[in-house]
Design an enzyme around this catalytic site. Structure first.
Site, PDB file in Angstrom:
ATOM      1  N   TYR A 554       0.836  -1.207   0.000  1.00 25.69           N
ATOM      2  CA  TYR A 554       0.000   0.000   0.000  1.00 25.69           C
ATOM      3  C   TYR A 554       0.869   1.256   0.000  1.00 25.69           C
ATOM      4  O   TYR A 554       0.715   2.153  -0.836  1.00 25.69           O
ATOM      5  CB  TYR A 554      -0.916  -0.018   1.227  1.00 25.69           C
ATOM      6  CG  TYR A 554      -1.835   1.175   1.312  1.00 25.69           C
ATOM      7  CD1 TYR A 554      -2.948   1.275   0.505  1.00 25.69           C
ATOM      8  CD2 TYR A 554      -1.572   2.214   2.226  1.00 25.69           C
ATOM      9  CE1 TYR A 554      -3.795   2.373   0.583  1.00 25.69           C
ATOM     10  CE2 TYR A 554      -2.417   3.317   2.300  1.00 25.69           C
ATOM     11  CZ  TYR A 554      -3.526   3.392   1.483  1.00 25.69           C
ATOM     12  OH  TYR A 554      -4.350   4.486   1.565  1.00 25.69           O
ATOM     13  N   LYS A 558       1.226   4.051  -3.022  1.00 27.13           N
ATOM     14  CA  LYS A 558       0.815   5.446  -2.837  1.00 27.13           C
ATOM     15  C   LYS A 558       2.004   6.390  -3.010  1.00 27.13           C
ATOM     16  O   LYS A 558       1.857   7.511  -3.531  1.00 27.13           O
ATOM     17  CB  LYS A 558       0.189   5.637  -1.446  1.00 27.13           C
ATOM     18  CG  LYS A 558      -1.206   5.046  -1.323  1.00 27.13           C
ATOM     19  CD  LYS A 558      -2.247   5.892  -2.064  1.00 27.13           C
ATOM     20  CE  LYS A 558      -3.670   5.437  -1.746  1.00 27.13           C
ATOM     21  NZ  LYS A 558      -4.686   6.209  -2.468  1.00 27.13           N
TER      22      LYS A 558
END
Ligand code: ZN
Length: 657
Positions: A554, A558
């Site tokens: 994640y 990002k």
């Protein structure tokens, strides 16, 4: 055309005004009679005022009300005695007339009465009904229209030559009626405009309208001018989205404000747009002044909008050299564009306005084609159209310049729009007046909001073909793109690098990074043609500046997206496109945070749920709406001079400060 009168419904009406509401709604429910606020009705009622005097009051449809949905407060009560005195004047300017209507109404808070109020007052019947019925309008726009009307109705109607709506028309009607009405008279036909019926009972006046219009429809049927033949046309070529977005950009430039563009490529519309005689039939003007008032502009042909704008300039120069000064007050952008490939494009400051223009022109196409079948479409002459377009009352409306919402005329695309931050973004943008296309995997997006300025599309953002199709649909509906909110993303369960599964890593990268890169690339040509400069907002994460263990896929995805945004800021600045990132943290009112998950995470940190929710410097809770409002602000004037910024929305984080 059939009467919709229902005895039981009518019996529920308690007074004359209620009956007026009832039959007005019957008229309003039929688009062959009345379109979008068109038409008007009235009833004359004797009332006793506060000081005990009896007065005749005209209750006439007030501006801003639609016959289909009108209620009793939509009828403006105006003193008859004064209206009849006004009708005797030699002249009265439109603004004077509006002043008199306003100052003679007996309820101060009522809307301004219809500009046709004096006309209603001079007709000596209790109920007066007025529509711009398609069939009647079609016949009055034919060669020899007056003789045809005489042939259909004999002495049952008084024929009124074309005069612009307003005081002069009221006077003309008063004179013609006085001179020509007989015991047989049941209505008026206004050439190139519409029809009036009247009677002392609500039902009689309404059913008289239906019967008179039915006779006009029968006339067209007898002349084989009812069924419109349609050649088997389909939109065979793929939609050129950039071409449409460019057209929207040029129209917005001409209009001086961002405009929405709505397309109709249905077989009926394409059949009309591909007629050999399109140039002649579409360039004559509207079927009734009621339609030109709202379309405001003639339809234009061809593909190059600068030629449309130039044509307007020439049109003004030839037809109204004296009005040059006034012209500058109005934007020269067309409101209806017809193209053999693109179909019909209608323009509006809002999706509602573009939709109304589309409805009106769809009816105009029908009227024109029936007129051509009967004989030949012969509309109002250019100077008369000009007169309506530059009508004093229309000008007054424009001058008022009602303050437009911040994002009126702009279009946003939001991914992951069905819930949480995405849905909140949709609401924040709609609240600022933008039209929004929302994409989501969850098909509930399609029925999430039922309003003309929202288009919800089921779409997997990792499926590039599906995204392309969604962009096409968005462009068909609104004409282009001004804002992109990249919100869709996924957060897999926690997993340390030592145990990280390749499949999960690739999936997270696919959704959070690859899909957004493709989306940015595909939206770029549209954002570049954004009338108010393109805006992109990346919904980042606190994990970018302050990553946590167990969230490798994640955080890395990002962070890579964050870097991508920084590059885009460099590459797209010359096109006026700005891109900013916001980094939310601990937004718990989203789908992934169920009560149980929240409780278990709080327990993991030995905190209560409330402590866990507010574990930031300010000790405050962050909601989806807080994030959405920042995203919308980043698309607004506050951030007009900012690009490549990264703004936290996390209540303050001691690892980030
Ligand atoms: Zn009218």
């Amino acid at each position: 055309m059939k009467s919709l009168w229902n005895e039981a419904d009518a019996a529920r009406c308690e007074d004359e005004l209620q009956l007026r509401v009832y039959t007005s709604r019957l008229l309003g429910s039929n688009p062959e009679l009345v379109l979008h606020g068109g038409g008007n009705t009235s009833v004359k009622i004797r009332k006793t005022n506060l000081v005990g005097e009896e007065e005749d009051i005209l209750y006439v449809k007030g501006s801003g009300w639609d016959l289909a949905t009108i209620e009793a407060p939509g009828f403006t009560p105006i003193r008859m005695a004064h209206l009849l005195k006004l009708a005797e004047l030699e002249t009265l300017s439109d603004s004077q007339m509006v002043n008199e209507l306003k100052t003679q109404q007996t309820v101060a808070s009522a809307p301004t009465g219809s500009v046709e109020a004096i006309l209603h007052a001079v007709l000596p019947f209790k109920y007066v009904d007025h529509t711009h019925a398609n069939a009647v309008v079609t016949i009055t726009n034919l060669p020899g229209g007056e003789e045809r009307i005489r042939e259909i109705y004999g002495d049952e109607v008084v024929i009124i030559p074309y005069v612009m709506p307003g005081f002069d028309l009221a006077r003309m009607v008063a004179q013609c009626y006085a001179a020509e009405a007989s015991a047989n008279t049941r209505g008026l036909v206004l050439m190139n405009h519409g029809i009036f019926s009247f009677a002392d009972a609500a039902r009689d006046s309404y059913e008289c309208m239906i019967e008179l219009v039915e006779r006009a429809e029968q006339y067209l049927k007898r002349h084989n001018a009812w069924e419109i033949p349609r050649s088997g046309v389909e939109s065979d070529k793929p939609l050129a989205v950039e071409q449409v977005a460019r057209l929207r950009w040029e129209i917005s430039q001409a209009a001086g404000a961002p405009m929405l563009l709505s397309m109709d490529r249905s077989p009926e519309v394409l059949s009309f747009c591909r007629r050999d005689d399109l140039d002649r039939i579409s360039q004559q003007g509207p079927a009734t002044p009621d339609h030109v008032i709202r379309t405001k502009r003639l339809p234009m042909l061809g593909r190059d909008v600068s030629s449309y704008v130039k044509a307007y300039g020439d049109y003004f120069a030839v037809n109204a050299p004296h009005a040059r000064q006034e012209v500058t007050m109005l934007d020269p952008a067309p409101r209806v564009i017809l193209d053999p490939e693109l179909g019909m494009l209608t323009v509006g400051r809002s999706s509602k306005e573009a939709g109304i223009n589309a409805d009106i022109y769809r009816h105009t196409m029908q009227i024109i084609q029936r007129a051509e079948l009967a004989d030949a479409w012969t509309a109002l002459s250019a100077d008369k159209i000009f007169e309506v377009e530059y009508w004093e009352l229309e000008q007054a409306k424009l001058r008022k310049g009602d303050s437009a919402p911040e994002m009126q005329g702009e279009v946003a695309l939001v991914t992951g729009a069905a819930s949480g931050i995405g849905r909140a973004c949709v609401e924040s943008l709609l609240a600022r007046g933008a039209a929004v296309v929302g994409l989501d995997l969850d098909d509930s997006i399609e029925i999430m909001l039922e309003r003309s300025d929202f288009l919800g599309l089921t779409c997997d953002v990792t499926d590039q073909a599906a995204v392309k199709l969604a962009l096409e649909n968005g462009v068909q509906r609104f004409g282009g793109l001004n804002m992109l909110i990249m919100n869709a993303g996924m957060f897999p369960g926690g997993s340390r690098i030592a145990e990280l599964d390749d499949e999960i890593w690739r999936k997270v990268m696919g959704v959070n990074l690859d899909a957004n890169m493709a989306l940015m690339r595909d939206c770029y040509p549209l954002l570049k043609l954004s009338p108010n400069s393109g805006k992109v907002v990346v919904i980042g994460s606190k994990n970018v500046p302050a990553p946590g263990p167990g969230a490798a896929a994640y955080s890395a995805s990002k962070a890579a997206l964050n870097q991508l945004a920084r590059i885009a800021a460099l590459e797209w600045a010359a096109d006026g496109i700005r891109i900013n990132t916001l980094h939310p943290d601990a937004v718990f009112d989203t789908g992934i945070w169920s009560e149980e998950v929240l409780a278990s995470r709080a327990a993991h940190y030995a905190m209560t749920v409330q402590e866990y929710k507010t574990k930031n410097l300010l000790g405050t809770e962050i909601s989806s709406m807080d994030v959405a409002e920042l995203a919308a602000a980043m698309c607004g004037p506050l951030f007009a001079k900012t690009t490549a910024a990264q703004v936290p929305v996390d209540g303050g984080n001691d690892r980030v400060v």
